[in-house]
Design a protein around this motif. Structure first.
Motif, short mmCIF file in Angstrom:
data_model
loop_
_atom_site.label_atom_id
_atom_site.label_comp_id
_atom_site.label_asym_id
_atom_site.label_seq_id
_atom_site.Cartn_x
_atom_site.Cartn_y
_atom_site.Cartn_z
N PHE A 1 -11.82 -1.00 -3.20
CA PHE A 1 -12.36 -1.34 -1.88
C PHE A 1 -13.16 -0.19 -1.30
O PHE A 1 -13.94 -0.38 -0.39
CB PHE A 1 -11.24 -1.65 -0.87
CG PHE A 1 -10.49 -2.91 -1.14
CD1 PHE A 1 -9.24 -3.11 -0.62
CD2 PHE A 1 -11.04 -3.90 -1.93
CE1 PHE A 1 -8.55 -4.27 -0.86
CE2 PHE A 1 -10.35 -5.07 -2.17
CZ PHE A 1 -9.10 -5.25 -1.63
N VAL B 1 -17.00 1.14 1.98
CA VAL B 1 -17.31 2.06 3.08
C VAL B 1 -18.26 3.15 2.67
O VAL B 1 -18.59 4.00 3.49
CB VAL B 1 -16.03 2.70 3.65
CG1 VAL B 1 -15.22 1.68 4.36
CG2 VAL B 1 -15.24 3.38 2.59
N ILE C 1 -21.27 3.49 4.96
CA ILE C 1 -20.96 4.09 6.26
C ILE C 1 -20.88 5.60 6.11
O ILE C 1 -21.42 6.35 6.91
CB ILE C 1 -19.60 3.56 6.78
CG1 ILE C 1 -19.58 2.06 6.77
CG2 ILE C 1 -19.30 4.12 8.13
CD1 ILE C 1 -20.35 1.44 7.87
N ALA D 1 -19.60 14.68 5.09
CA ALA D 1 -19.24 15.08 6.45
C ALA D 1 -18.65 13.91 7.20
O ALA D 1 -19.22 13.39 8.14
CB ALA D 1 -20.48 15.59 7.17
N VAL D 2 -17.46 13.44 6.76
CA VAL D 2 -16.79 12.39 7.51
C VAL D 2 -15.43 12.90 7.92
O VAL D 2 -14.82 13.70 7.23
CB VAL D 2 -16.62 11.09 6.69
CG1 VAL D 2 -17.94 10.42 6.51
CG2 VAL D 2 -15.99 11.37 5.37
N ASP D 3 -14.95 12.39 9.04
CA ASP D 3 -13.65 12.78 9.58
C ASP D 3 -12.69 11.63 9.42
O ASP D 3 -12.89 10.59 10.01
CB ASP D 3 -13.82 13.02 11.08
CG ASP D 3 -13.50 14.43 11.45
OD1 ASP D 3 -13.46 14.72 12.64
OD2 ASP D 3 -13.31 15.23 10.53
N LEU D 4 -11.65 11.82 8.64
CA LEU D 4 -10.64 10.78 8.59
C LEU D 4 -9.66 11.04 9.74
O LEU D 4 -9.98 11.80 10.62
CB LEU D 4 -9.97 10.80 7.22
CG LEU D 4 -11.01 10.66 6.11
CD1 LEU D 4 -10.39 10.93 4.77
CD2 LEU D 4 -11.62 9.29 6.13
N PRO E 1 -7.30 12.46 12.39
CA PRO E 1 -7.16 13.89 12.68
C PRO E 1 -5.82 14.48 12.30
O PRO E 1 -5.69 15.69 12.23
CB PRO E 1 -7.37 13.97 14.21
CG PRO E 1 -7.29 12.60 14.70
CD PRO E 1 -7.50 11.66 13.59
N ASP E 2 -4.81 13.63 12.05
CA ASP E 2 -3.52 14.24 11.74
C ASP E 2 -3.28 14.37 10.24
O ASP E 2 -2.22 14.83 9.84
CB ASP E 2 -2.38 13.41 12.34
CG ASP E 2 -2.46 11.97 11.91
OD1 ASP E 2 -1.42 11.30 11.87
OD2 ASP E 2 -3.56 11.51 11.60
N LYS F 1 -11.00 10.99 -2.45
CA LYS F 1 -10.35 11.68 -1.35
C LYS F 1 -9.43 12.73 -1.90
O LYS F 1 -8.68 12.50 -2.84
CB LYS F 1 -9.54 10.70 -0.52
CG LYS F 1 -10.26 10.26 0.72
CD LYS F 1 -9.31 9.70 1.69
CE LYS F 1 -9.01 8.31 1.28
NZ LYS F 1 -8.79 7.41 2.37
N ARG G 1 2.06 16.54 3.47
CA ARG G 1 2.51 15.80 2.29
C ARG G 1 2.28 16.57 1.00
O ARG G 1 2.60 16.07 -0.07
CB ARG G 1 1.75 14.47 2.21
CG ARG G 1 2.09 13.52 3.31
CD ARG G 1 1.20 12.32 3.26
NE ARG G 1 -0.13 12.61 3.73
CZ ARG G 1 -1.16 11.80 3.57
NH1 ARG G 1 -1.02 10.67 2.93
NH2 ARG G 1 -2.36 12.12 4.03
N ARG H 1 -6.84 -0.94 -4.25
CA ARG H 1 -7.36 -0.42 -3.00
C ARG H 1 -8.54 0.51 -3.24
O ARG H 1 -9.47 0.57 -2.46
CB ARG H 1 -6.23 0.31 -2.27
CG ARG H 1 -6.63 0.72 -0.91
CD ARG H 1 -5.93 1.96 -0.47
NE ARG H 1 -6.60 2.50 0.68
CZ ARG H 1 -6.03 2.69 1.86
NH1 ARG H 1 -4.78 2.35 2.03
NH2 ARG H 1 -6.70 3.19 2.86
N ASP I 1 0.83 -1.19 0.00
CA ASP I 1 0.00 0.00 0.00
C ASP I 1 0.86 1.24 0.00
O ASP I 1 0.56 2.23 -0.63
CB ASP I 1 -0.89 -0.02 1.25
CG ASP I 1 -1.88 1.12 1.24
OD1 ASP I 1 -2.14 1.67 2.30
OD2 ASP I 1 -2.38 1.45 0.16
N VAL J 1 -23.22 8.48 7.93
CA VAL J 1 -22.71 9.58 8.75
C VAL J 1 -23.10 10.91 8.15
O VAL J 1 -23.38 11.87 8.86
CB VAL J 1 -21.17 9.47 8.88
CG1 VAL J 1 -20.61 10.65 9.62
CG2 VAL J 1 -20.81 8.21 9.61
#
Lengths: 276, 160
Positions: free
Chosen positions: A17, A21, A24, A100-103, A105-106, A145, A153, A14, A4, A28
């Motif tokens: 895949f 989600v 989900i 409105a999803v949170d991946l 936090p960093d 994304k 990055r 990937r 990955d 949310v």
């Protein structure tokens, strides 16, 4: 895990895949959408009429400015023809909504509701109404994304709008500032300067605002200048973004023209006209 | 498929989906680092309550689903869940009989171990978070664990 992190081909696998989600993410996102819909449905008639009048006035002003823009575009095309270069063709743009999803936090990433079905591709530039937001890094069938420009990055080739100095703007993570690196030491950057995309990575279209200089600190001992930008895009407040499909051939010719220009501080950049 | 197996699978799937939803729900930036690790807690609870239904394979799959949902390195959570699942199944057979405060300590140790393993793996990829707030999550996970355990014990599952 190693596959990955290292292999780009694994990323394609990937991405498929990501469909697993989507339910989900929809679950949310739907309360947020529901609350917004309730808010809109329950707004009083007076508020709606007022908002309507305001929007009509704004649209009228924008239409008036647009007429000027059409004239300018035509003049520009004529001038370019006189200079014997090809006129610019605006690429396709599309609007996408944020989910409105949170991946984690960093990392500074957002999820959009458009994927390969909407012809989104990896590396595609994402803008909002005020400037560059980032680029697409993962595309699933229905969602994608986006890496925002203030993620550590991320690095965008930029240039100072006033002086033309070229540099790279990198993200600093949790603060909302960007840092400028690789600027020649003989630069004359001032507070409030606007940095726009220079197009040199052939990723972002040329000329879109990236940020405004918010702090310059010249280290007395090290001699290095640390410049920070405040991003122009509303990275934490946007609900909708623009996806752009820039014309690759046009970007290439723009970049070649850019590299052929001589800058005031160009005496130490070796201009390589054979670069492609 | 027997009726009881189907029912058990439904309950486990429901709990995993709820854990995923809680994990990706947006939270204000001030408290987002204090989000408990819902998936870890739910998988740990199932491993101690119903090890005949939830084993290392289920833990690995749940970790994989969590990886896809949160966009972390694919297999990071899966690997860590499988390792800790093995530890739990091997050494923790009477965990539910311990007094509650001892169980909370065990959960705290395991969540710290999971956080440390993930930090190590992310460090290999250069993705380690640079803030001390990352280590708050195991604390809140251990604090909220009795609630999760209590809720899951009330599921009409065939417990051990």
């Amino acid at each position: 895990m190693m596959a990955d992190h290292r292999s780009a081909k694994f990323h394609k696998l990937r991405d498929s895949f990501a469909a697993v989600v989507v339910p989900i993410e929809e679950v949310v996102n739907s309360p947020v959408r529901l609350i917004h819909w309730i808010g809109v449905s329950l707004t009083s008639r007076e508020t709606l009429l007022e908002e309507n009048a305001q929007l009509k006035a704004q649209q009228f002003l924008l239409q008036a400015r647009l007429q000027k823009l059409l004239t300018l575009e035509k003049q520009n095309a004529q001038l370019l023809e006189l200079l014997k270069s090809s006129p610019q063709v605006a690429g396709k743009v599309a609007v996408a909504q944020l989910l409105a999803v949170d991946l984690s936090p960093d990392v500074q990433e957002i999820v959009l509701d458009r994927g390969t079905r909407g012809h989104v591709y990896r590396g595609q530039p994402v803008l909002d109404a005020y400037g560059v937001m980032g680029q697409v890094i993962d595309v699933g069938p229905l969602t994608s994304k986006v890496l925002l420009i203030n993620d550590p990055r991320s690095a965008i080739p930029v240039k100072d709008y006033r002086t033309g100095d070229r540099a790279i703007a990198i993200g600093l993570g949790s603060t909302d500032q960007l840092a400028i690196i690789n600027l020649p030491p003989t630069n004359t950057v001032k507070l409030g300067d606007l940095f726009v995309t220079s197009g040199l990575g052939l990723r972002y279209p040329v000329g879109y605002p990236v940020g405004v200089v918010s702090s310059i600190s010249r280290g007395v001992k090290t001699g290095y200048t640390e410049i920070q930008l405040t991003p122009s895009a509303h990275l934490d407040r946007t609900q909708q973004v623009l996806l752009a499909w820039p014309n690759h051939a046009d970007m290439l010719s723009e970049v070649k023209k850019e590299l052929a220009k001589k800058l005031p501080s160009a005496t130490y950049w070796r201009v390589n006209n054979n670069a492609s | 498929m027997q009726a009881s197996l189907f029912r058990d699978i439904c309950w486990i799937l429901l709990s995993v989906i709820i854990a995923l939803i809680l994990t990706v729900m947006p939270l204000p930036a001030d408290i987002v680092w204090m989000r408990p690790e819902w998936m870890f807690l739910i998988i740990y609870s199932w491993l101690t309550l119903a090890p005949h239904r939830v084993g290392i394979g289920v833990a690995w799959l749940a970790g994989l689903w969590l990886d896809i949902a949160t966009g972390s390195l694919l297999g990071q959570h899966a690997f860590v869940f499988a390792c800790i699942g093995y530890l739990v199944l091997r050494f923790n057979s009477r965990a539910q009989q311990l007094p509650l405060w001892q169980q909370v300590i065990v959960v705290f140790v395991l969540t710290m171990l999971s956080a440390a393993l993930q930090y190590w793996i992310m460090g290999f990829a250069g993705l380690a978070p640079a803030t001390w707030a990352y280590w708050l999550a195991p604390v809140t996970s251990a604090i909220i664990w009795p609630v999760i355990n209590g809720l899951l014990k009330r599921c009409p599952l065939k417990m051990r």
